[in-house]
Motif scaffolding. Structure first.
Motif, PDB file in Angstrom:
ATOM      1  N   PHE A   1      37.232  40.903  -2.537  1.00 26.75           N
ATOM      2  CA  PHE A   1      38.457  40.846  -3.088  1.00 26.75           C
ATOM      3  C   PHE A   1      39.225  42.408  -2.780  1.00 26.75           C
ATOM      4  O   PHE A   1      38.533  43.044  -3.664  1.00 26.75           O
ATOM      5  CB  PHE A   1      39.007  40.066  -4.289  1.00 26.75           C
ATOM      6  N   CYS A   2      39.872  42.796  -1.737  1.00 21.97           N
ATOM      7  CA  CYS A   2      40.281  44.096  -1.803  1.00 21.97           C
ATOM      8  C   CYS A   2      41.700  44.240  -2.404  1.00 21.97           C
ATOM      9  O   CYS A   2      42.854  43.881  -1.698  1.00 21.97           O
ATOM     10  CB  CYS A   2      40.366  44.443  -0.449  1.00 21.97           C
ATOM     11  N   TYR A   3      41.898  44.776  -3.626  1.00 23.02           N
ATOM     12  CA  TYR A   3      43.212  44.925  -4.187  1.00 23.02           C
ATOM     13  C   TYR A   3      44.030  45.947  -3.261  1.00 23.02           C
ATOM     14  O   TYR A   3      43.673  46.410  -2.491  1.00 23.02           O
ATOM     15  CB  TYR A   3      43.235  45.284  -5.586  1.00 23.02           C
ATOM     16  N   ASP A   4      45.338  45.916  -3.968  1.00 20.60           N
ATOM     17  CA  ASP A   4      46.388  46.858  -3.214  1.00 20.60           C
ATOM     18  C   ASP A   4      46.104  48.258  -3.858  1.00 20.60           C
ATOM     19  O   ASP A   4      45.421  48.604  -4.811  1.00 20.60           O
ATOM     20  CB  ASP A   4      47.829  46.388  -3.370  1.00 20.60           C
ATOM     21  N   ILE A   5      47.255  49.085  -3.729  1.00 19.60           N
ATOM     22  CA  ILE A   5      47.169  50.537  -4.066  1.00 19.60           C
ATOM     23  C   ILE A   5      47.210  50.450  -5.780  1.00 19.60           C
ATOM     24  O   ILE A   5      46.956  51.964  -6.050  1.00 19.60           O
ATOM     25  CB  ILE A   5      48.151  51.459  -3.313  1.00 19.60           C
ATOM     26  N   PHE A   6      47.689  49.670  -6.458  1.00 19.27           N
ATOM     27  CA  PHE A   6      47.795  49.723  -7.788  1.00 19.27           C
ATOM     28  C   PHE A   6      46.587  49.352  -8.581  1.00 19.27           C
ATOM     29  O   PHE A   6      46.528  49.137  -9.670  1.00 19.27           O
ATOM     30  CB  PHE A   6      49.182  49.033  -8.267  1.00 19.27           C
TER      31      PHE A   6
ATOM     32  N   GLY B   1      22.775  35.029  -4.504  1.00 19.15           N
ATOM     33  CA  GLY B   1      22.316  33.707  -3.472  1.00 19.15           C
ATOM     34  C   GLY B   1      23.577  33.002  -2.603  1.00 19.15           C
ATOM     35  O   GLY B   1      23.581  31.853  -1.984  1.00 19.15           O
ATOM     36  N   THR B   2      24.736  33.946  -2.687  1.00 18.98           N
ATOM     37  CA  THR B   2      25.865  33.670  -1.981  1.00 18.98           C
ATOM     38  C   THR B   2      25.372  33.961  -0.643  1.00 18.98           C
ATOM     39  O   THR B   2      25.475  35.204  -0.084  1.00 18.98           O
ATOM     40  CB  THR B   2      27.233  34.146  -2.294  1.00 18.98           C
ATOM     41  N   ALA B   3      25.535  33.029   0.595  1.00 18.62           N
ATOM     42  CA  ALA B   3      25.132  33.161   1.753  1.00 18.62           C
ATOM     43  C   ALA B   3      26.267  33.557   2.756  1.00 18.62           C
ATOM     44  O   ALA B   3      26.047  34.346   3.843  1.00 18.62           O
ATOM     45  CB  ALA B   3      24.250  31.958   2.309  1.00 18.62           C
ATOM     46  N   SER B   4      27.239  33.262   2.600  1.00 15.33           N
ATOM     47  CA  SER B   4      28.373  33.233   3.532  1.00 15.33           C
ATOM     48  C   SER B   4      29.725  33.758   2.778  1.00 15.33           C
ATOM     49  O   SER B   4      30.164  33.280   1.794  1.00 15.33           O
ATOM     50  CB  SER B   4      28.782  31.696   3.981  1.00 15.33           C
ATOM     51  N   ILE B   5      30.171  34.911   3.550  1.00 14.29           N
ATOM     52  CA  ILE B   5      31.181  35.668   2.536  1.00 14.29           C
ATOM     53  C   ILE B   5      32.075  36.090   3.449  1.00 14.29           C
ATOM     54  O   ILE B   5      32.155  36.312   4.820  1.00 14.29           O
ATOM     55  CB  ILE B   5      30.477  36.989   2.348  1.00 14.29           C
ATOM     56  N   GLY B   6      33.418  35.926   3.086  1.00 12.68           N
ATOM     57  CA  GLY B   6      34.775  36.476   3.812  1.00 12.68           C
ATOM     58  C   GLY B   6      35.085  37.782   3.166  1.00 12.68           C
ATOM     59  O   GLY B   6      34.660  37.988   1.833  1.00 12.68           O
ATOM     60  N   ALA B   7      36.446  38.250   3.362  1.00 11.68           N
ATOM     61  CA  ALA B   7      37.247  39.320   2.569  1.00 11.68           C
ATOM     62  C   ALA B   7      38.725  39.018   2.595  1.00 11.68           C
ATOM     63  O   ALA B   7      39.155  38.364   3.659  1.00 11.68           O
ATOM     64  CB  ALA B   7      36.877  40.568   3.103  1.00 11.68           C
ATOM     65  N   VAL B   8      39.448  39.165   1.458  1.00 15.36           N
ATOM     66  CA  VAL B   8      40.766  38.980   1.521  1.00 15.36           C
ATOM     67  C   VAL B   8      41.218  40.391   1.001  1.00 15.36           C
ATOM     68  O   VAL B   8      40.837  40.931   0.101  1.00 15.36           O
ATOM     69  CB  VAL B   8      41.199  37.734   0.386  1.00 15.36           C
ATOM     70  N   GLY B   9      42.262  40.900   1.558  1.00 20.31           N
ATOM     71  CA  GLY B   9      42.736  41.896   1.381  1.00 20.31           C
ATOM     72  C   GLY B   9      44.392  42.088   1.144  1.00 20.31           C
ATOM     73  O   GLY B   9      45.012  41.184   1.817  1.00 20.31           O
ATOM     74  N   PHE B  10      44.882  42.615   0.112  1.00 22.32           N
ATOM     75  CA  PHE B  10      46.600  42.787  -0.148  1.00 22.32           C
ATOM     76  C   PHE B  10      46.983  44.161   0.109  1.00 22.32           C
ATOM     77  O   PHE B  10      46.245  45.097  -0.235  1.00 22.32           O
ATOM     78  CB  PHE B  10      46.808  42.498  -1.576  1.00 22.32           C
TER      79      PHE B  10
END
Length: 241
Positions: free
Chosen positions: A45-50, A120-129
């Motif tokens: 999880f990639c947060y915003d500038i704040f 143990g988490t095998a499959s990963i994505g990313a969300v960005g704001f």
């Protein structure tokens, strides 16, 4: 590459929220983690500038309720941008060229992926704001261990980011960002395009799902929940591939 104008003139809201996850340290840096430990699918999880605004915690917690393990690296290390710093050209220049750059943040991003893998988490994505979307799509353009990204009211986007992306993209824009149809067409033309999707929120401002969102407004909350639903569903599909 630059911020959209709303990044610099729309302040964060004042809010309170009690996170449900935990904060851990790795190599002297902090990460917030929430969701089922050892879940098969996870999200950076990639947060915003704040930075670690209460809304960042709240949205991360919401996403985790779908069964995803969510990790939030504190990229800005407790020193987020403020409305005052956004009016300082030298601070903005430093952020764009150094603190906010992918090269500066990629090791912490990769460490977050490694933390999830080690659990143990095998499959990963990313969300960005906002700016965080820039980090997410840059990671998708390199071998960083993620399969797909959700970009929520993104800022600092460049056409080359989409050209270099190696996985599916969920593009969720507000009324303050360009529709980015040209950029999304690049993704749709790739084999991963069949799993990519875009939706626009014309009644919402930049940052509505992050620090700038009025979570006391039921109409805003409805769209925030829509973003969470779309993002969680997108990852459930793309991380299963």
């Amino acid at each position: 590459m630059s911020f959209i104008s709303a990044c610099c003139n729309t302040p964060p809201v004042q809010a309170e929220y009690t996170p449900t996850g935990e904060t851990v340290e790795h190599a002297g840096l902090k990460y917030y983690i929430v969701g089922d430990k050892g879940a098969s699918q996870g999200v950076v999880f990639c947060y915003d500038i704040f930075g670690l605004h209460p809304h960042a915690y709240q949205v991360a917690d919401k996403i985790s309720l779908s069964g995803l393990r969510v990790i939030v690296p504190d990229f800005l290390q407790g020193n987020p941008l403020t409305m005052a710093s956004l009016s300082d050209p030298s601070v903005l220049h430093d952020f764009k060229t150094r603190r906010g750059a992918w090269d500066y943040n990629q090791e912490m991003f990769k460490a977050a992926v490694a933390i999830l893998h080690n659990e143990g988490t095998a499959s990963i994505g990313a969300v960005g704001f906002c700016w965080g979307a820039k980090l997410a799509i840059c990671a998708l353009g390199e071998d960083c261990g993620i399969k797909s990204v959700s970009l929520v009211h993104p800022s600092m986007m460049e056409l080359k980011d989409f050209e270099q992306a190696q996985g599916p993209v969920l593009l969720l824009t507000s009324n303050d960002e360009p529709e980015m149809n040209e950029e999304f067409a690049v993704i749709k033309a790739k084999p991963v395009g069949k799993l990519s999707y875009q939706e626009r929120f014309p009644d919402r401002i930049h940052g509505f799902c992050a620090a700038r969102g009025d979570f006391a407004d039921p109409a805003v909350v409805k769209d925030v929940n829509r973003v969470v639903q779309l993002t969680a569903g997108f990852f459930k599909e793309t991380l299963a591939e």
